[in-house]
Enzyme design. Structure first.
Site, short mmCIF file in Angstrom:
data_model
loop_
_atom_site.label_atom_id
_atom_site.label_comp_id
_atom_site.label_asym_id
_atom_site.label_seq_id
_atom_site.Cartn_x
_atom_site.Cartn_y
_atom_site.Cartn_z
N CYS A 203 23.99 46.20 46.28
CA CYS A 203 23.41 44.95 46.78
C CYS A 203 21.94 45.14 47.18
O CYS A 203 21.05 44.40 46.72
CB CYS A 203 24.23 44.43 47.95
N1 NDP Z 1 30.44 43.67 50.09
C1 NDP Z 1 29.31 43.66 49.39
O1 NDP Z 1 28.37 42.88 49.69
C2 NDP Z 1 29.12 44.58 48.23
C3 NDP Z 1 30.08 45.50 47.85
N2 NDP Z 1 29.85 46.36 46.80
C4 NDP Z 1 30.85 47.33 46.41
O2 NDP Z 1 32.00 46.65 45.91
C5 NDP Z 1 33.18 47.38 46.22
C6 NDP Z 1 34.12 46.46 47.01
O3 NDP Z 1 33.48 46.10 48.22
P1 NDP Z 1 34.09 45.08 49.25
O4 NDP Z 1 34.93 44.10 48.53
O5 NDP Z 1 33.01 44.61 50.10
O6 NDP Z 1 35.05 46.04 50.10
P2 NDP Z 1 36.38 45.66 50.89
O7 NDP Z 1 36.60 46.78 51.83
O8 NDP Z 1 36.27 44.28 51.42
O9 NDP Z 1 37.50 45.66 49.77
C7 NDP Z 1 37.81 46.78 49.01
C8 NDP Z 1 39.25 46.67 48.54
O10 NDP Z 1 39.57 47.85 47.81
C9 NDP Z 1 40.94 48.17 47.97
N3 NDP Z 1 41.09 49.61 48.16
C10 NDP Z 1 40.89 50.32 49.29
N4 NDP Z 1 41.10 51.65 49.06
C11 NDP Z 1 41.44 51.74 47.75
C12 NDP Z 1 41.79 52.83 46.91
N5 NDP Z 1 41.82 54.08 47.37
N6 NDP Z 1 42.08 52.58 45.61
C13 NDP Z 1 42.04 51.33 45.13
N7 NDP Z 1 41.73 50.25 45.88
C14 NDP Z 1 41.43 50.46 47.17
C15 NDP Z 1 41.42 47.41 49.20
O11 NDP Z 1 42.43 46.52 48.80
P3 NDP Z 1 43.97 46.95 48.68
O12 NDP Z 1 44.37 47.60 49.97
O13 NDP Z 1 44.62 45.63 48.45
O14 NDP Z 1 44.02 47.87 47.51
C16 NDP Z 1 40.24 46.61 49.68
O15 NDP Z 1 40.58 45.27 49.96
C17 NDP Z 1 32.74 48.59 47.05
O16 NDP Z 1 32.61 49.70 46.21
C18 NDP Z 1 31.37 48.15 47.57
O17 NDP Z 1 30.58 49.23 47.87
C19 NDP Z 1 28.72 46.30 46.05
C20 NDP Z 1 27.75 45.39 46.36
C21 NDP Z 1 27.85 44.48 47.49
C1 X2W Z 2 25.94 45.91 55.65
C2 X2W Z 2 26.46 47.19 55.04
O1 X2W Z 2 27.06 48.01 55.70
N1 X2W Z 2 26.24 47.35 53.74
C3 X2W Z 2 26.71 48.51 53.04
C4 X2W Z 2 26.57 48.29 51.56
C5 X2W Z 2 27.50 49.25 50.90
C6 X2W Z 2 27.78 49.10 49.50
O2 X2W Z 2 27.69 48.05 48.89
O3 X2W Z 2 28.22 50.24 48.97
P1 X2W Z 2 27.90 50.93 47.60
O4 X2W Z 2 27.22 52.18 47.93
O5 X2W Z 2 29.20 51.10 46.96
O6 X2W Z 2 26.99 50.00 46.85
C7 X2W Z 2 25.94 49.77 53.46
O7 X2W Z 2 24.82 49.66 53.92
O8 X2W Z 2 26.47 50.88 53.25
#
Ligand code: NDP
Ligand code: X2W
EC number: 1.2.1.38
Length: 345
Positions: free
Chosen positions: A149
């Site tokens: 992000c």
């Molecule tokens: N939030 C953001 O703004 C952004 C996020 N990302 C990336 O996107 C990905 C998802 O982020 P986000 O949705 O925010 O995270 P969340 O923590 O909200 O959701 C991640 C989901 O992954 C599942 N999970 C947890 N552990 C495992 C595992 N070991 N194996 C498989 N599934 C697992 C869980 O669901 P369940 O228990 O149902 O499996 C959980 O709900 C991350 O890698 C994050 O870094 C990238 C850019 C921006």
């Molecule tokens: C607000 C906040 O905590 N943001 C997260 C964004 C993490 C993320 O998106 O993780 P990836 O490294 O998988 O892209 C952070 O700063 O670590």
């Protein structure tokens, strides 16, 4: 086309569900979880009633590989490193939202993520999907690594200046702020309401895992680039990222000249809006949309260029850009399913 989502119970996952439910070419086929089996998504998220009637199902990589046309991985960094290689090589194209396939040097991944990397050869074949700057490679990708992000906001804001050599690339400072959903749905003391509300914090000072990702892309554009200073702050809001970038100009330019360069660079990019001079964007002005809004200004007193870039971390910073990339991978209109405008106020 059948689209599946792994990690569908997380914030990135439900944003994928929201956007895919309005997509003209992708149908949501299945949603997967590592911790739940046969549990309606609506049990976790009642607001998805009528949008996603599917149950969260245990991850079955073999079924996904054959039954889906595209699978979005919205799981934590570390988990995708092993899941993505299992999913690749079948019928389904893989779009990974985590940080696991972004860094080409596995030593960098170990250092900054402090986890075991995916196999180096696998990472080498994954296409880095900063869409506006890598469309040709995205077209033929079978495994796509969606940018982080913060890197999305920062790199879109810096690209025209770095690629055109108008700034001193040895002196780049990125000052970034994110809403709390950027940390995902899991709880931690930093994002506890009483710690975060009415507060403003800097975190991961000089240790953020997005530093090597930003430097990697900058150095692909200009090999003179030196290590950057990158600071991240937590805003007491749900969504949104603002990245403010500072760098000395390497030649004399006015705000109008830099603005023209930026506006020309992005004139054919449907999701990058270069603002008129002196009209600086706020995060609300892109909330819920796939837009990245950018402003530039030259400080004649310090000879520094200031660039402000805002995105919604869950849309252009995650699910939206992932769908934008998938659209290109399948030859669809790049904007398909992503035409929603920001919610304001
Ligand atoms: N939030 C953001 O703004 C952004 C996020 N990302 C990336 O996107 C990905 C998802 O982020 P986000 O949705 O925010 O995270 P969340 O923590 O909200 O959701 C991640 C989901 O992954 C599942 N999970 C947890 N552990 C495992 C595992 N070991 N194996 C498989 N599934 C697992 C869980 O669901 P369940 O228990 O149902 O499996 C959980 O709900 C991350 O890698 C994050 O870094 C990238 C850019 C921006
Ligand atoms: C607000 C906040 O905590 N943001 C997260 C964004 C993490 C993320 O998106 O993780 P990836 O490294 O998988 O892209 C952070 O700063 O670590």
């Amino acid at each position: 086309m059948k689209a599946s989502v792994i990690g569908a119970s997380g914030y990135g996952g439900i944003e994928l569900i929201r956007l895919l439910s309005n997509h003209p070419n992708f149908d949501l086929h299945a949603v997967y979880s590592s911790s739940k089996d046969d549990v309606p998504v609506t049990e976790e998220y009642p607001h998805l009633a009528d949008i996603c009637p599917l149950p969260l199902t245990k991850i079955d990589t073999e079924a996904i590989k054959t039954e889906s046309d595209v699978v979005f991985l919205a799981v934590p960094s570390g988990a995708a490193a092993s899941l993505a290689p299992q999913l690749a090589g079948g019928h389904a194209k893989v779009v990974d939202l985590s940080g696991d396939l972004r860094l080409k040097e596995t030593e960098d991944y170990k250092k900054w993520y402090k986890k075991d990397p995916a196999p180096k050869e696998f990472i080498a074949d994954a296409v880095y999907g900063l869409t506006e700057w890598n469309r040709e490679n995205v077209k033929s990708a079978s495994v796509l690594s969606n940018p982080g992000c913060y890197p999305t906001a920062a790199l879109l804001g810096l690209a025209p200046a770095v690629k055109n050599g108008i700034i001193d690339v040895k002196n780049i400072i990125i000052d970034a702020k994110s809403g709390v959903s950027g940390a995902g749905r899991g709880l931690s003391p930093l994002i506890h309401f009483a710690e975060m509300n009415d507060n403003f914090r800097i975190y991961k000072v000089n240790e953020h895992q997005h530093i090597p990702e930003i430097e990697q892309q900058l150095s692909w554009w200009n090999e003179e680039v030196a290590p950057i200073t990158f600071s991240t702050h937590l805003l007491p809001v749900s969504r949104g990222i603002m990245a403010t970038m500072y760098a000395p100009l390497s030649k004399e330019m006015t705000t109008e000249e830099v603005h023209t360069l930026y506006a020309d660079t992005y004139k054919n990019d449907p999701f990058v809006r270069v603002r008129p001079s002196k009209q600086f964007p706020g995060i609300k002005e892109v909330a819920g949309s796939n837009f990245c809004d950018i402003s530039v200004d030259v400080d004649t007193r310090t000879n520094r260029l200031v660039v402000v870039s805002v995105i919604d971390n869950l849309v252009k910073g995650a699910a939206g850009q992932a769908i934008q990339n998938a659209n290109i991978m399948f030859g669809f209109d790049e904007t398909a399913g992503l035409k929603g405008f920001p919610m304001y106020p």
